[in-house]
Design a protein around this motif. Structure first.
Motif, PDB file in Angstrom:
ATOM      1  N   PHE A  41       0.845  -1.197   0.000  1.00 34.98           N
ATOM      2  CA  PHE A  41       0.000   0.000   0.000  1.00 34.98           C
ATOM      3  C   PHE A  41       0.878   1.244   0.000  1.00 34.98           C
ATOM      4  O   PHE A  41       0.662   2.182  -0.772  1.00 34.98           O
ATOM      5  CB  PHE A  41      -0.897  -0.044   1.242  1.00 34.98           C
ATOM      6  N   ALA A  42       1.906   1.236   0.850  1.00 34.67           N
ATOM      7  CA  ALA A  42       2.799   2.392   0.951  1.00 34.67           C
ATOM      8  C   ALA A  42       3.728   2.502  -0.251  1.00 34.67           C
ATOM      9  O   ALA A  42       3.854   3.570  -0.857  1.00 34.67           O
ATOM     10  CB  ALA A  42       3.625   2.291   2.237  1.00 34.67           C
ATOM     11  N   SER A  43       4.382   1.397  -0.623  1.00 32.43           N
ATOM     12  CA  SER A  43       5.421   1.474  -1.647  1.00 32.43           C
ATOM     13  C   SER A  43       4.855   1.837  -3.014  1.00 32.43           C
ATOM     14  O   SER A  43       5.405   2.698  -3.717  1.00 32.43           O
ATOM     15  CB  SER A  43       6.202   0.161  -1.721  1.00 32.43           C
ATOM     16  N   PHE A  44       3.729   1.235  -3.421  1.00 31.68           N
ATOM     17  CA  PHE A  44       3.197   1.543  -4.743  1.00 31.68           C
ATOM     18  C   PHE A  44       2.521   2.907  -4.784  1.00 31.68           C
ATOM     19  O   PHE A  44       2.475   3.548  -5.838  1.00 31.68           O
ATOM     20  CB  PHE A  44       2.251   0.429  -5.215  1.00 31.68           C
ATOM     21  N   ALA A  45       2.002   3.365  -3.654  1.00 33.64           N
ATOM     22  CA  ALA A  45       1.494   4.730  -3.606  1.00 33.64           C
ATOM     23  C   ALA A  45       2.639   5.732  -3.776  1.00 33.64           C
ATOM     24  O   ALA A  45       2.502   6.736  -4.480  1.00 33.64           O
ATOM     25  CB  ALA A  45       0.771   4.977  -2.279  1.00 33.64           C
ATOM     26  N   VAL A  46       3.784   5.439  -3.137  1.00 31.23           N
ATOM     27  CA  VAL A  46       4.958   6.306  -3.301  1.00 31.23           C
ATOM     28  C   VAL A  46       5.417   6.301  -4.755  1.00 31.23           C
ATOM     29  O   VAL A  46       5.715   7.355  -5.338  1.00 31.23           O
ATOM     30  CB  VAL A  46       6.100   5.856  -2.367  1.00 31.23           C
ATOM     31  N   GLY A  52      -2.901  -4.685  -1.528  1.00 33.36           N
ATOM     32  CA  GLY A  52      -2.340  -3.488  -0.910  1.00 33.36           C
ATOM     33  C   GLY A  52      -1.897  -2.476  -1.949  1.00 33.36           C
ATOM     34  O   GLY A  52      -2.171  -1.280  -1.823  1.00 33.36           O
ATOM     35  N   ALA A  53      -1.237  -2.955  -3.001  1.00 34.08           N
ATOM     36  CA  ALA A  53      -0.799  -2.056  -4.069  1.00 34.08           C
ATOM     37  C   ALA A  53      -1.979  -1.405  -4.762  1.00 34.08           C
ATOM     38  O   ALA A  53      -1.974  -0.195  -5.030  1.00 34.08           O
ATOM     39  CB  ALA A  53       0.046  -2.832  -5.083  1.00 34.08           C
ATOM     40  N   CYS A  60      -0.083  12.068   0.452  1.00 28.87           N
ATOM     41  CA  CYS A  60       0.972  11.490   1.282  1.00 28.87           C
ATOM     42  C   CYS A  60       0.589  11.509   2.759  1.00 28.87           C
ATOM     43  O   CYS A  60       0.825  10.539   3.489  1.00 28.87           O
ATOM     44  CB  CYS A  60       2.288  12.244   1.068  1.00 28.87           C
ATOM     45  N   VAL A  61      -0.003  12.616   3.214  1.00 28.59           N
ATOM     46  CA  VAL A  61      -0.418  12.710   4.618  1.00 28.59           C
ATOM     47  C   VAL A  61      -1.522  11.694   4.924  1.00 28.59           C
ATOM     48  O   VAL A  61      -1.494  11.005   5.959  1.00 28.59           O
ATOM     49  CB  VAL A  61      -0.889  14.141   4.939  1.00 28.59           C
ATOM     50  N   VAL A  62      -2.500  11.571   4.019  1.00 30.08           N
ATOM     51  CA  VAL A  62      -3.593  10.608   4.228  1.00 30.08           C
ATOM     52  C   VAL A  62      -3.051   9.183   4.233  1.00 30.08           C
ATOM     53  O   VAL A  62      -3.376   8.373   5.113  1.00 30.08           O
ATOM     54  CB  VAL A  62      -4.673  10.773   3.144  1.00 30.08           C
ATOM     55  N   LEU A  63      -2.223   8.850   3.266  1.00 32.25           N
ATOM     56  CA  LEU A  63      -1.653   7.505   3.184  1.00 32.25           C
ATOM     57  C   LEU A  63      -0.804   7.198   4.409  1.00 32.25           C
ATOM     58  O   LEU A  63      -0.878   6.096   4.976  1.00 32.25           O
ATOM     59  CB  LEU A  63      -0.817   7.377   1.918  1.00 32.25           C
ATOM     60  N   GLY A  64       0.009   8.172   4.822  1.00 35.88           N
ATOM     61  CA  GLY A  64       0.813   7.968   6.013  1.00 35.88           C
ATOM     62  C   GLY A  64      -0.038   7.780   7.256  1.00 35.88           C
ATOM     63  O   GLY A  64       0.293   6.964   8.129  1.00 35.88           O
ATOM     64  N   SER A  65      -1.147   8.501   7.340  1.00 35.73           N
ATOM     65  CA  SER A  65      -2.047   8.355   8.488  1.00 35.73           C
ATOM     66  C   SER A  65      -2.670   6.963   8.527  1.00 35.73           C
ATOM     67  O   SER A  65      -2.846   6.379   9.609  1.00 35.73           O
ATOM     68  CB  SER A  65      -3.144   9.422   8.429  1.00 35.73           C
TER      69      SER A  65
END
Length: 560
Positions: A280-285, A406-407, A508-513
């Motif tokens: 979820f994190a890596s592919f969003a980045v 997740g991706a 980025c803030v939403v995903l990090g949250s």
């Protein structure tokens, strides 16, 4: 005679790990590789925006949908044989793509390649967990997980390098050659399979394919169509309904595609959730940051790939340390939760801190990558250690399906926030382009250049519409402006980049949250041990007489 080793690993096991990692890196690289080649592909095939999306997503959708049944096929018929078949089919799909002329044909070959990849991906991990001695499995899984995590960036790097010298078709030639070579090398490794597979679960297979297809299709289409689009709603609701049906079927069947009770095992469930959050994190980045590098900073495809090297370093180095940390601190809970928390903090910083150059953002990307790396190997170890040995293909498929879901969720959420934010902010810039180009056309007409002026007026509306679609379209419009329109080009670039950067930061803030909340859930849900007191339901537990049997609580190599 003393057996030769490499870093404490016997040569046969080291060779198996090398082959398996090479195969899985190719599958993951193929998920990302075409992103950087899409402009060339669109020009040569005539693909529109929707078709360009499906050139990428067709592969991901079919791969995710077929992972569970493909893992079961490997368990049933032999994992090495299924891996070889998958590699051969992948090579064929890549070769066919070289000669296609239209976008729909290319999409079909990508779907074909996704089906082949589904045969490859789960067998690579299950061959490792069933073929590597028990005391070496943690490091073997760490290596596999690190390679799988960095595979997408390797895809960007290879693609960028090929595009510097060759056309987009060279990407498929490289994949075809790599897959064929690996198929031959697989003849040198051992195999394994389920000793008593039982009847094949056709109802479970059908419902699982429909469930994953519906959910992934809905998530992939949501950023482009909107979350309230009928197709998106039908796909998501239908996918959830088929998922519920799958669970009911599996609870009642004797011969199961997947024993869903495995998810009641906290280590297995926490590992699956952690894997999903990592991708979820890596592919969003990848989705957000690569666009900023190329469209705001002007990086080429190859430069963008090299710019992601800090993410490779963080994922690989800390991916190898993750299992060691779990042993050192005697806590799966601590390692998973802290890794996901660190990744979330990195993402939040990436959205909250202002930066104008790539170099100012490296430390934030590195924090995110470090967190993902820490959680990577223990998550996969928790899944595979709590899956019966005969069902390692299914365990691997669960691990891989969690990655794909997740991706897909990460890309969908990031894409939706970015699209909505860009649309709400870009209108003044699009209006400026329309007004200025129309005025410039009228001036040319007044100066006697009627044809040139009228052409500029006709292009004004098209330019405004293209600027409104995306930053990529805006960059293309700006690049085609005449030389005497440099002041206008600068104003349009500033407006379009501003309309992109603000929602990217919000995303980025939403995903990090989401990751921070996920870390709290993992800290509450994950157990201290990688292997729980009852690692698998008693009716499917493997025999303890087998040296390679699934670990039990008495396993001296289990993480405390």
């Amino acid at each position: 005679m003393k057996q030769r080793t490499i870093g404490g690993m016997d040569l046969r096991s080291a060779w198996l790990i090398l082959i398996a990692c090479a195969a899985v890196s190719m599958v993951v690289a193929a998920m990302a590789a075409l992103n950087t080649a899409l402009p060339q592909i669109a020009i040569h095939t005539g693909a529109d925006a929707g078709q360009m999306t499906w050139i990428i997503d067709g592969y991901t959708l079919v791969l995710a949908a077929l992972l569970l049944p493909a893992g079961a096929i490997g368990d049933r018929f032999g994992r090495r044989g299924v891996l070889i078949v998958g590699l051969v089919l992948f090579a064929i799909a890549s070769l066919v793509a070289i000669w296609v002329s239209g976008p729909n044909q290319l999409i079909a070959t990508r779907c074909f390649a996704g089906g082949a990849a589904a045969l490859i991906m789960p067998t690579t991990l299950s061959l490792i967990t069933s073929g590597v001695p028990r005391d070496r499995r943690p490091i073997a899984i760490s290596i596999w997980a690190a390679v799988a995590g960095a595979g997408a960036i390797a895809g960007f790097l290879v693609t960028g390098l090929l595009l510097e010298f060759f056309s987009w078709r060279s990407i498929f030639i490289a994949f075809a050659i790599s897959a064929a070579a690996m198929a031959l090398l697989c003849l040198t490794i051992g195999t394994s399979k389920d000793r008593d597979p039982g009847k094949f679960d056709f109802p479970g297979t059908i419902t699982s394919i429909l469930a994953v297809t519906g959910v992934v299709l809905g998530l992939l289409e949501a950023p482009h169509r909107g979350w309230d689009d009928p197709l998106v709603l039908i796909a998501l609701i239908g996918g959830v309904a088929f998922g519920a049906a799958f669970c009911l079927i599996e609870l009642r069947r004797t011969d199961k595609l997947l024993d869903v009770r495995l998810f009641t095992n906290r280590a297995f469930g926490a590992g699956s959730l952690s894997v999903a959050l990592q991708f979820f994190a890596s592919f969003a980045v990848f989705y957000l940051y690569l666009q900023r590098l190329q469209l705001v900073y002007g990086f080429t495809a190859l430069q963008s790939a090299f710019a992601l090297m800090p993410m490779v370093a963080g994922t690989v180095i800390f991916g190898l340390l993750g299992n060691w940390l779990a042993v050192r601190f005697h806590s799966l809970r601590f390692v998973l939760a802290s890794g996901i928390l660190l990744a979330g903090v990195g993402l939040i910083l990436l959205g909250a801190v202002d930066y104008d150059t790539y170099w100012q953002s490296i430390w934030m990307i590195s924090i995110c990558a470090t967190g993902i790396g820490i959680a990577t190997a223990p998550s996969t170890t928790a899944i595979m250690s709590n899956t019966p040995l005969d069902n390692q293909g299914i365990g691997s498929a669960v691990n891989d399906t969690a990655r794909e879901l997740g991706a897909a969720i990460g890309i969908a959420l990031a894409g939706s926030i970015l699209a909505a934010g860009y649309t709400s902010r870009i209108e003044p810039t699009a209006d400026l382009a329309r007004e200025q180009l129309t005025a410039a056309g009228q001036q040319r007409i007044a100066a006697g250049d009627t044809a040139g002026g009228q052409a500029l007026i006709d292009a004004a509306n098209e330019a405004a519409d293209r600027i409104s679609k995306s930053l990529a379209e805006a960059v293309e419009v700006i690049a085609r402006l005449p030389a005497d329109a440099a002041p206008l080009a600068q104003r349009l670039a500033q407006g379009a980049q501003g309309a992109f950067v603000a929602p990217m930061n919000q995303a980025c803030v939403v995903l990090g949250s989401v990751l921070v909340v996920g870390s709290a859930v993992l800290f509450w849900f994950a157990p201290r041990r990688v292997i729980e007191a009852n690692p698998v339901p008693s009716d499917i537990e493997t025999s303890s007489d087998d040296d390679d049997a699934a670990p039990s609580t008495a396993d001296e190599h289990a993480l405390e």
